[in-house]
Design a protein around this motif. Structure first.
Motif, PDB file in Angstrom:
ATOM      1  N   GLY A 148     -23.348 -10.902 -24.734  1.00  0.00           N
ATOM      2  CA  GLY A 148     -23.785 -10.316 -26.224  1.00  0.00           C
ATOM      3  C   GLY A 148     -25.106 -10.536 -26.410  1.00  0.00           C
ATOM      4  N   GLY A 149     -25.964 -10.794 -25.306  1.00  0.00           N
ATOM      5  CA  GLY A 149     -27.481 -11.114 -25.512  1.00  0.00           C
ATOM      6  C   GLY A 149     -27.634 -12.632 -25.942  1.00  0.00           C
ATOM      7  N   VAL A 150     -26.543 -13.253 -25.979  1.00  0.00           N
ATOM      8  CA  VAL A 150     -26.759 -14.782 -26.233  1.00  0.00           C
ATOM      9  C   VAL A 150     -27.158 -15.541 -25.001  1.00  0.00           C
ATOM     10  N   ILE A 151     -28.355 -16.134 -24.801  1.00  0.00           N
ATOM     11  CA  ILE A 151     -28.891 -16.756 -23.707  1.00  0.00           C
ATOM     12  C   ILE A 151     -28.546 -18.069 -23.910  1.00  0.00           C
ATOM     13  N   ARG A 152     -28.926 -19.140 -24.795  1.00  0.00           N
ATOM     14  CA  ARG A 152     -28.716 -20.535 -24.807  1.00  0.00           C
ATOM     15  C   ARG A 152     -27.347 -20.989 -24.943  1.00  0.00           C
ATOM     16  N   PHE A 153     -27.107 -22.022 -24.237  1.00  0.00           N
ATOM     17  CA  PHE A 153     -25.921 -22.819 -24.334  1.00  0.00           C
ATOM     18  C   PHE A 153     -26.017 -23.492 -25.748  1.00  0.00           C
ATOM     19  N   ARG A 154     -24.875 -23.408 -26.507  1.00  0.00           N
ATOM     20  CA  ARG A 154     -24.626 -24.144 -27.637  1.00  0.00           C
ATOM     21  C   ARG A 154     -23.261 -24.742 -27.778  1.00  0.00           C
ATOM     22  N   ASP A 155     -23.132 -25.791 -28.401  1.00  0.00           N
ATOM     23  CA  ASP A 155     -21.869 -26.728 -28.476  1.00  0.00           C
ATOM     24  C   ASP A 155     -21.199 -25.843 -29.913  1.00  0.00           C
ATOM     25  N   ASP A 156     -20.766 -24.590 -29.488  1.00  0.00           N
ATOM     26  CA  ASP A 156     -20.268 -23.763 -30.692  1.00  0.00           C
ATOM     27  C   ASP A 156     -19.100 -22.947 -30.165  1.00  0.00           C
TER      28      ASP A 156
END
Length: 726
Positions: A148-156
């Motif tokens: 979905g265009g999400v690049i960064r890993f986040r703790d979400d």
């Protein structure tokens, strides 16, 4: 009925115990979200197998096991009598547990799969209330989610971050319509990745079963035995489906590529072909996001009750972030084009736009077809027969002896006047080969398929810039499945190249006079001359053929993986590996590939110099057009090893288009040095030389680079004495 056997009808009396069986590897940052979500919707027993974890997942599961929330089993080690593959080993162990077999419902899910109920309040109770009476199994369709265009890993939460998925109506990849199953355990003989295998005594008139799709429609006739994917028309989503987060954020995919998964012992399965195939950002799917607040709260409550669990989760996130930073910098330095594919927002958006445009076009085409009135019946016009520009080889006298099933040539046909025996079980559905689909439905509909007793030829014309001529290898000879492809077909298809693929039905190294005449007729009728460039390619047996038959197209380049120059006992008496091939007739034309390559363009010999016979064959070739590309420790499997390193397509394309030289090839091959097969081969050589100090250093390197299983194996080699030469 045996009085000790359970009453088959008893399986429908309760919905109380809902079990998930799963395998995980390094899921520390994601484990608690997955667990809390599935507990909230109504699963109440979790049987979890972990293998080769280095991020604290194992310790998290141990704490959860001690708290009675899950049942955890370490699945890292091989067990005699059970599969080597960790996922199937786990399933074999699980089906022996009474906690599994005595459940009312079982789902086999992976750690990136979320079972989503689309009816009522979204719980399993609502699903069970909506199912037909006496349902035994539910086929829940995959919805494959892209990044979905999400690049960064986040703790979400993943269920809130990723909202772009595959469409429900149009296939964008070949297993998009795969299913995961929720099922009653009593009829089950064996657990599977997508669906269980049922006992033969179930699904009979005496003991019927009901298998429904995700809308509750009966699909038992199609799914009772082996099938694990639907057609778009057979799929259903009204009651449930499974969100499959195969890619997650780009940074997470990079980690998945590096670490591998719990699903397979093949750590090289996750590559950029996988990324391109499954990054399906086609349509919006947000149904599961209604659970985000409740999952966040449940996760926080669980961590509040178990602070040590929260500390392990936090540490896993920190480790994950640290390793991503290292891998991203390494990828940028070694493969900037691959780095851009993952991390350049413009490239990601362009890919999404392209995929959505393709979906829109396909939907429009399907709508046009559906709206068009059926054509009126028309008489078949009398047409003048025009001789083909491609002359076929003469047929031998006598009746043809089909060595490839008739249905592989005309999948819609049935053999006339041949009674079919009633099978004990319904056969798995057969699908046509991709090349036949392409010739009928793609924009490239020109080509032919010609079959002889020992070989067949497939030609698909896509464009005139390049012709890719491929030859089967030995491992393909025995394949008689309907959907058999020519060697390298999918690569040529993706590249937009025309292809002439030669199938082999006998392990005789293509030593066939009819084939010799056929290839010459193709030459004489101008097939090779129609293309600006021609590349002959193959591996092992196919590589011999690529070198030998390149003479019919002077100037063609050759890409030969682990080639034999000949198997003539008179010319290579030291070659003893292929007795069937050596027994062929090695007199006459094309007998020695060395003599046939003098008129070729560049001849790329890709081989392992430490494999004595392969090196000896390579040494027989001489001339200014011979280019030796050495792949140490690849053994006789050079093409396979490059594919496992996700570089085979890049190498063939680079050599065929002459955009890759020897220096670039060897730089690319150096990326293989942390692959399990490379480490294992190097470990064998070090053990044979008694270099235990180097083995331990190599074990340490493997462990620090995400190869814990290989590190353990290398350490075991270091502890074992070197084998004595026989």
């Amino acid at each position: 009925m045996n009085s000790l056997s359970p009453d088959p009808s008893s399986r429908w009396k309760s919905n109380a115990t809902r079990t998930i069986v799963t395998t995980v590897k390094n899921e520390g940052p994601f484990l608690l979200e997955w667990l809390c979500y599935h507990r909230l919707i109504g699963f109440n027993r979790f049987v979890i197998y972990s293998n080769d974890c280095t991020d604290g997942t194992h310790q998290m599961l141990q704490l959860l096991d001690q708290a009675g929330i899950v049942m955890h089993y370490d699945n890292s080690d091989m067990i005699a009598g059970l599969p080597d593959d960790p996922q199937r080993r786990a399933y074999a162990r699980a089906i022996a547990l009474p906690e599994v077999t005595e459940s009312d419902w079982i789902a086999v899910l992976d750690g990136d799969e979320f079972f989503h109920v689309n009816t009522g309040d979204g719980t399993l109770d609502a699903l069970f209330a909506a199912l037909p009476d006496r349902t035994d199994a539910i086929a829940a369709q995959w919805r494959i989610f892209g990044n979905g265009g999400v690049i960064r890993f986040r703790d979400d939460l993943q269920i809130g971050q990723f909202t772009m998925a595959s469409p429900k109506d149009v296939p964008l990849c070949n297993n998009q319509f795969a299913v995961k199953s929720l099922f009653r355990p009593l009829p089950v003989h064996r657990l599977g990745v997508h669906r269980p295998i049922f006992k033969g005594s179930f699904g009979t008139p005496v003991n019927p079963m009901l298998f429904v799709n995700g809308s509750g429609a009966d699909i038992t006739a199609d799914f009772l035995r082996m099938r694990w994917s639907t057609t778009p028309a057979m799929a259903g989503y009204d009651l449930c489906h499974v969100n499959h987060y195969m890619i997650r954020a780009s940074e997470v995919f990079l980690m998945k590529r590096w670490r591998g998964t719990a699903n397979s012992a093949d750590s090289d399965r996750i590559n950029f072909d996988y990324y391109e195939k499954y990054n399906l950002n086609a349509v919006t799917e947000t149904g599961i996001t209604a659970w985000t607040d409740r999952v966040e709260q449940a996760r926080a409550e669980l961590i509040g009750l178990m602070p040590a669990l929260g500390a392990l989760h936090t540490e896993a996130v920190v480790q994950f972030r640290h390793q991503i930073d290292i891998l991203s910098a390494q990828l940028l330095a070694e493969a900037p084009d691959q780095h851009a594919r993952l991390f350049d927002p413009a490239i990601l958006q362009a890919e999404t736009t392209r995929r959505q445009a393709a979906l829109t076009a396909r939907r429009a085409r399907l709508a046009t077809i559906a709206a068009a009135p059926p054509p009126p019946p028309a008489a078949i016009p009398v047409r003048k027969v025009i001789p083909s520009a491609i002359l076929l080889a003469p047929l031998l006298d006598g009746p043809p002896v089909p060595t490839m099933p008739l249905l592989s040539m005309t999948p819609w046909a049935t053999l006339p006047d041949t009674p079919e025996p009633t099978p004990a079980e319904p056969p798995a559905p057969e699908v046509p080969p991709q090349w036949l689909i392409d010739l009928r439905r793609s924009p490239y509909r020109r080509g032919f398929y010609h079959s002889e007793e020992e070989f067949a030829a497939l030609h698909v014309e896509r464009e005139r810039a390049h012709l890719f001529v491929s030859f089967d290898n030995l491992s393909q000879v025995g394949h008689d499945q309907i959907d058999r492809e020519a060697w390298g077909y999918e690569f040529a298809r993706k590249s937009g190249w025309s292809q002439l693929g030669i199938f082999a039905f006998r392990a005789n190294w293509f030593r066939n006079d009819t084939l010799f005449a056929y290839l010459r007729q193709l030459r004489d009728n101008g097939l090779f001359a129609r293309y600006q460039t021609v590349t002959f390619a193959g591996t092992s047996m196919g590589a011999y053929a690529a070198c030998a038959f390149s003479a019919v197209a002077p100037g063609a380049q050759v890409i030969a993986f682990s080639p034999q120059s000949t198997l003539s006992p008179a010319l290579v008496p030291w070659e003893t590996r292929f007795p069937g091939g050596r027994a062929a007739d090695w007199t006459g034309d094309f007998a020695d590939a060395v003599d046939q390559t003098s008129t070729a363009g560049p001849v790329y010999l890709i081989y392992d110099p430490t494999e004595p016979a392969d090196a000896a064959h390579a040494d027989r070739f001489a001339g200014p057009n011979i280019v030796r590309l050495r792949t140490p420790l690849a053994g006789h499997k050079t093409a396979l090893r490059l594919r496992q390193t996700n570089t085979l397509s890049q190498v063939v394309r680079g050599l065929a288009t002459r955009t890759m030289d020897a220096q670039a090839f060897h730089a690319l091959y150096r990326q293989s040095r942390l692959q399990p097969w490379y480490l294992d081969a190097l470990g064998q050589r070090l053990q044979a030389r008694g270099r235990t100090d180097w083995l331990r250093r190599l074990s340490d390197i493997a462990g620090r680079n995400g190869r814990p299983g290989m590190a353990k194996a290398l350490e075991a080699r270091a502890a074992s004495p070197a084998p004595h030469p026989s």
